[in-house]
Design a protein around this motif. Structure first.
Motif, PDB file in Angstrom:
ATOM      1  N   ARG A  44      -4.191  -0.462   4.941  1.00 46.92           N
ATOM      2  CA  ARG A  44      -2.985   0.132   3.713  1.00 46.92           C
ATOM      3  C   ARG A  44      -2.382   0.658   4.789  1.00 46.92           C
ATOM      4  NH1 ARG A  44      -4.181  -0.246  -2.252  1.00 46.92           N
ATOM      5  NH2 ARG A  44      -5.877  -0.928  -2.125  1.00 46.92           N
ATOM      6  N   ALA A  45      -2.727   1.955   6.097  1.00 45.03           N
ATOM      7  CA  ALA A  45      -2.298   2.963   6.612  1.00 45.03           C
ATOM      8  C   ALA A  45      -1.044   1.512   7.640  1.00 45.03           C
ATOM      9  CB  ALA A  45      -2.212   4.069   7.565  1.00 45.03           C
ATOM     10  N   ARG A  46      -1.542   0.601   8.102  1.00 51.72           N
ATOM     11  CA  ARG A  46      -0.818  -0.301   9.295  1.00 51.72           C
ATOM     12  C   ARG A  46       0.368  -0.698   8.659  1.00 51.72           C
ATOM     13  NH1 ARG A  46      -0.091  -5.198  10.418  1.00 51.72           N
ATOM     14  NH2 ARG A  46       0.190  -5.751  12.845  1.00 51.72           N
ATOM     15  N   CYS A  47       0.027  -0.895   7.133  1.00 49.82           N
ATOM     16  CA  CYS A  47       0.859  -2.123   5.983  1.00 49.82           C
ATOM     17  C   CYS A  47       2.164  -0.943   5.504  1.00 49.82           C
ATOM     18  CB  CYS A  47       0.723  -2.444   4.844  1.00 49.82           C
ATOM     19  SG  CYS A  47      -0.446  -3.451   5.345  1.00 49.82           S
ATOM     20  N   ALA A  48       1.864   0.519   5.721  1.00 44.00           N
ATOM     21  CA  ALA A  48       3.264   1.310   5.450  1.00 44.00           C
ATOM     22  C   ALA A  48       3.622   1.757   6.422  1.00 44.00           C
ATOM     23  CB  ALA A  48       1.723   2.620   4.741  1.00 44.00           C
ATOM     24  N   ALA A  49       2.836   1.655   7.667  1.00 50.46           N
ATOM     25  CA  ALA A  49       4.015   2.029   8.586  1.00 50.46           C
ATOM     26  C   ALA A  49       4.922   1.093   8.979  1.00 50.46           C
ATOM     27  CB  ALA A  49       2.780   2.079  10.044  1.00 50.46           C
ATOM     28  N   LEU A  50       4.667  -0.281   9.068  1.00 51.98           N
ATOM     29  CA  LEU A  50       5.523  -1.076   9.629  1.00 51.98           C
ATOM     30  C   LEU A  50       6.274  -1.756   7.997  1.00 51.98           C
ATOM     31  CD1 LEU A  50       2.552  -3.866   9.697  1.00 51.98           C
ATOM     32  CD2 LEU A  50       4.614  -3.065  11.545  1.00 51.98           C
ATOM     33  N   GLY A  51       6.157  -0.875   7.097  1.00 51.69           N
ATOM     34  CA  GLY A  51       8.006  -1.043   5.578  1.00 51.69           C
ATOM     35  C   GLY A  51       8.202   0.833   6.234  1.00 51.69           C
ATOM     36  N   ASN A  52       7.768   1.129   7.130  1.00 55.56           N
ATOM     37  CA  ASN A  52       8.623   2.761   7.043  1.00 55.56           C
ATOM     38  C   ASN A  52       8.280   3.943   6.330  1.00 55.56           C
ATOM     39  OD1 ASN A  52       9.546   4.174   9.423  1.00 55.56           O
ATOM     40  ND2 ASN A  52      11.709   3.884   8.233  1.00 55.56           N
ATOM     41  N   GLU A  53       7.317   3.537   5.345  1.00 55.38           N
ATOM     42  CA  GLU A  53       6.532   4.237   4.048  1.00 55.38           C
ATOM     43  C   GLU A  53       5.833   5.697   5.026  1.00 55.38           C
ATOM     44  OE1 GLU A  53       4.785   1.807   1.329  1.00 55.38           O
ATOM     45  OE2 GLU A  53       6.177   0.570   1.701  1.00 55.38           O
ATOM     46  N   ARG A  54       6.540   6.545   5.317  1.00 51.57           N
ATOM     47  CA  ARG A  54       5.874   7.992   5.544  1.00 51.57           C
ATOM     48  C   ARG A  54       4.988   8.076   4.488  1.00 51.57           C
ATOM     49  NH1 ARG A  54       6.233  13.097   6.531  1.00 51.57           N
ATOM     50  NH2 ARG A  54       5.664  14.170   9.103  1.00 51.57           N
ATOM     51  N   ALA A  55       5.313   8.365   3.514  1.00 49.70           N
ATOM     52  CA  ALA A  55       4.325   9.488   2.522  1.00 49.70           C
ATOM     53  C   ALA A  55       2.764   8.526   2.743  1.00 49.70           C
ATOM     54  CB  ALA A  55       4.970   9.625   1.194  1.00 49.70           C
ATOM     55  N   ALA A  56       3.197   7.099   2.862  1.00 47.01           N
ATOM     56  CA  ALA A  56       1.919   6.388   2.066  1.00 47.01           C
ATOM     57  C   ALA A  56       0.806   5.684   3.362  1.00 47.01           C
ATOM     58  CB  ALA A  56       2.692   4.553   1.841  1.00 47.01           C
ATOM     59  N   ARG A  57       2.438   5.881   4.642  1.00 44.46           N
ATOM     60  CA  ARG A  57       0.779   5.856   5.764  1.00 44.46           C
ATOM     61  C   ARG A  57       0.298   7.512   5.414  1.00 44.46           C
ATOM     62  NH1 ARG A  57       4.342   6.777  10.081  1.00 44.46           N
ATOM     63  NH2 ARG A  57       3.195   9.543  10.118  1.00 44.46           N
ATOM     64  N   LEU A  58       0.531   8.418   5.363  1.00 40.93           N
ATOM     65  CA  LEU A  58       0.024   9.241   5.853  1.00 40.93           C
ATOM     66  C   LEU A  58      -1.380   9.538   4.681  1.00 40.93           C
ATOM     67  CD1 LEU A  58       2.892  12.430   5.692  1.00 40.93           C
ATOM     68  CD2 LEU A  58       1.379  10.947   7.653  1.00 40.93           C
ATOM     69  N   ALA A  59      -0.940   8.908   3.564  1.00 45.11           N
ATOM     70  CA  ALA A  59      -1.940   9.732   2.026  1.00 45.11           C
ATOM     71  C   ALA A  59      -3.450   9.050   2.782  1.00 45.11           C
ATOM     72  CB  ALA A  59      -1.119   9.146   1.212  1.00 45.11           C
ATOM     73  N   HIS A  60      -3.043   6.904   2.951  1.00 48.15           N
ATOM     74  CA  HIS A  60      -3.617   6.021   4.007  1.00 48.15           C
ATOM     75  C   HIS A  60      -4.989   6.341   5.381  1.00 48.15           C
ATOM     76  CE1 HIS A  60      -2.822   3.444   0.312  1.00 48.15           C
ATOM     77  NE2 HIS A  60      -1.564   3.178   0.638  1.00 48.15           N
ATOM     78  N   ILE A  61      -3.857   7.186   6.016  1.00 51.17           N
ATOM     79  CA  ILE A  61      -4.741   7.697   6.997  1.00 51.17           C
ATOM     80  C   ILE A  61      -5.179   8.550   6.559  1.00 51.17           C
ATOM     81  CG2 ILE A  61      -4.341   9.146   8.824  1.00 51.17           C
ATOM     82  CD1 ILE A  61      -1.830   7.619   9.757  1.00 51.17           C
TER      83      ILE A  61
END
Length: 130
Positions: A44-61
């Motif tokens: 999920r963090a990878r998908c968020a990173a690819l979608g440039n969704e910083r908050a989601a990336r940080l939450a999943h990490i």
């Protein structure tokens, strides 16, 4: 029922289903579930990173870090070399997840961690049930 109440009901149902599964699981099944959860959060963090969704990336990490910290905490110190090696692998993964937040290649760092965790999970999957 309003949309907000439906979402809350769905979350409660999902959470109670997970709680019930965890209560009935063996320690081996719990480890497998935790590793699946970590891998899912990394994906999920990878998908968020690819979608440039910083908050989601940080939450999943952050969620993946929490799972790995818990797995490391649960290692039996009397487990000898295997526990020591797992602790080192979990430390490697934790460092890379923390660094992924600031890395230029976030996706690469996340894929590296997933590549370490997949064989560990596969080994747990292949263990005979006790």
């Amino acid at each position: 029922m309003g949309a907000m109440h439906r979402l809350q009901a769905i979350r409660q149902y999902r959470d109670s289903s997970v709680d019930a599964a965890m209560a009935a699981a063996t320690p081996q099944q719990l480890v497998i579930m935790l590793l699946e959860g970590a891998l899912d959060r990394i994906a999920r963090a990878r998908c968020a990173a690819l979608g440039n969704e910083r908050a989601a990336r940080l939450a999943h990490i952050g969620a993946a870090i929490s799972v790995l910290e818990y797995l490391k905490l649960c290692l039996d110190p009397a487990g000898g070399a295997l526990s020591a090696r797992l602790a080192l692998l979990y430390d490697f993964c934790l460092r890379h997840l923390v660094q992924a937040n600031t890395a230029r290649d976030v996706v690469g760092a996340l894929e590296e961690v997933a590549a370490v965790l997949r064989p560990i999970k596969q080994a747990w999957d292949e263990l005979p049930a006790r």
